[in-house]
Write a protein that holds these residues in place. Structure first.
Motif, PDB file in Angstrom:
ATOM      1  N   VAL A  90     -53.823  21.436   5.248  1.00 40.76           N
ATOM      2  CA  VAL A  90     -52.392  21.115   5.276  1.00 40.76           C
ATOM      3  C   VAL A  90     -52.044  20.060   4.231  1.00 40.76           C
ATOM      4  CG1 VAL A  90     -50.618  19.994   6.705  1.00 40.76           C
ATOM      5  CG2 VAL A  90     -51.944  21.870   7.620  1.00 40.76           C
ATOM      6  N   LEU A 148     -50.660  28.782   3.133  1.00 41.74           N
ATOM      7  CA  LEU A 148     -50.005  28.764   4.431  1.00 41.74           C
ATOM      8  C   LEU A 148     -50.613  29.813   5.366  1.00 41.74           C
ATOM      9  CD1 LEU A 148     -46.422  28.200   5.384  1.00 41.74           C
ATOM     10  CD2 LEU A 148     -47.372  30.400   5.994  1.00 41.74           C
ATOM     11  N   VAL A 179     -54.066  28.685   6.516  1.00 40.75           N
ATOM     12  CA  VAL A 179     -53.955  27.643   7.540  1.00 40.75           C
ATOM     13  C   VAL A 179     -53.614  28.278   8.891  1.00 40.75           C
ATOM     14  CG1 VAL A 179     -52.554  25.679   8.313  1.00 40.75           C
ATOM     15  CG2 VAL A 179     -53.397  25.762   5.957  1.00 40.75           C
ATOM     16  N   GLU A 180     -52.742  29.283   8.871  1.00 45.61           N
ATOM     17  CA  GLU A 180     -52.325  29.921  10.116  1.00 45.61           C
ATOM     18  C   GLU A 180     -53.423  30.767  10.764  1.00 45.61           C
ATOM     19  OE1 GLU A 180     -47.514  30.246   9.801  1.00 45.61           O
ATOM     20  OE2 GLU A 180     -48.669  31.857   8.878  1.00 45.61           O
ATOM     21  N   ASN A 211     -53.626  27.507  16.351  1.00 39.90           N
ATOM     22  CA  ASN A 211     -52.253  27.030  16.211  1.00 39.90           C
ATOM     23  C   ASN A 211     -51.842  26.262  17.442  1.00 39.90           C
ATOM     24  OD1 ASN A 211     -51.221  27.789  13.661  1.00 39.90           O
ATOM     25  ND2 ASN A 211     -51.311  29.919  14.288  1.00 39.90           N
ATOM     26  N   VAL A 250     -51.027  23.860  14.046  1.00 41.79           N
ATOM     27  CA  VAL A 250     -51.671  22.807  13.252  1.00 41.79           C
ATOM     28  C   VAL A 250     -50.805  21.550  13.321  1.00 41.79           C
ATOM     29  CG1 VAL A 250     -52.422  22.125  10.952  1.00 41.79           C
ATOM     30  CG2 VAL A 250     -52.789  24.454  11.737  1.00 41.79           C
ATOM     31  N   LEU A 251     -49.516  21.725  13.172  1.00 42.07           N
ATOM     32  CA  LEU A 251     -48.575  20.607  13.261  1.00 42.07           C
ATOM     33  C   LEU A 251     -47.872  20.687  14.613  1.00 42.07           C
ATOM     34  CD1 LEU A 251     -47.043  20.817   9.678  1.00 42.07           C
ATOM     35  CD2 LEU A 251     -48.919  19.377  10.467  1.00 42.07           C
ATOM     36  N   TRP A 269     -43.552  22.686   2.874  1.00 40.08           N
ATOM     37  CA  TRP A 269     -44.529  23.586   3.480  1.00 40.08           C
ATOM     38  C   TRP A 269     -44.919  23.114   4.871  1.00 40.08           C
ATOM     39  CZ3 TRP A 269     -44.754  28.148   1.454  1.00 40.08           C
ATOM     40  CH2 TRP A 269     -44.260  28.285   0.157  1.00 40.08           C
ATOM     41  N   HIS A 270     -44.882  21.822   5.119  1.00 41.71           N
ATOM     42  CA  HIS A 270     -45.133  21.306   6.463  1.00 41.71           C
ATOM     43  C   HIS A 270     -43.994  21.746   7.384  1.00 41.71           C
ATOM     44  CE1 HIS A 270     -47.891  17.873   4.857  1.00 41.71           C
ATOM     45  NE2 HIS A 270     -48.320  19.074   4.547  1.00 41.71           N
ATOM     46  N   LEU A 306     -44.561  25.475   8.175  1.00 44.05           N
ATOM     47  CA  LEU A 306     -45.617  25.671   9.172  1.00 44.05           C
ATOM     48  C   LEU A 306     -45.113  25.329  10.572  1.00 44.05           C
ATOM     49  CD1 LEU A 306     -48.872  24.312   7.497  1.00 44.05           C
ATOM     50  CD2 LEU A 306     -48.565  26.564   8.527  1.00 44.05           C
TER      51      LEU A 306
END
Length: 102
Positions: A47, A63, A66-67, A71, A73-74, A85-86, A89
């Motif tokens: 991230v 992205l 990360v997914e 989940n 992540v954030l 991008w944060h 997400l």
């Protein structure tokens, strides 16, 4: 954490659109070397690698990688001035029902 993830993270955020083609290609190669799914620890480290823009679509690849991890992540809404991008997400996790809105 796997060596491929450590190497990608060590090189920092993705470059912007002004980067040399060789640099972007190098980062794409690094990203493609990371097997799916990623662990929660790897997703959290990745991230931090989003850059200032979409880096010719490479940020979307990051992205999606990360997914593949656990989940969300954030788990809290990013600050208004956080990386776009944060926000993406987080918003995607909310729309999937993975995290409550805050």
């Amino acid at each position: 954490m796997r060596a491929e993830v450590l190497s990608f993270v060590a090189d920092g955020p993705l470059p912007d659109w002004d980067a040399e083609e060789e640099e972007i290609d190098r980062r794409v190669t690094q990203l493609e070397a990371i097997g799916k799914p990623v662990t929660g620890e790897e997703a959290a480290a990745l991230v931090a690698c989003f850059g200032p823009d979409d880096c010719y679509g490479v940020a979307w690849t990051l992205l999606h990688l990360v997914e593949t991890g656990p989940n969300p992540v954030l788990t809290t809404k990013p600050a208004p001035d956080a990386n776009e991008w944060h926000h993406r997400l987080y918003d995607r996790a909310v729309s999937e029902g993975d995290t409550p809105t805050t």
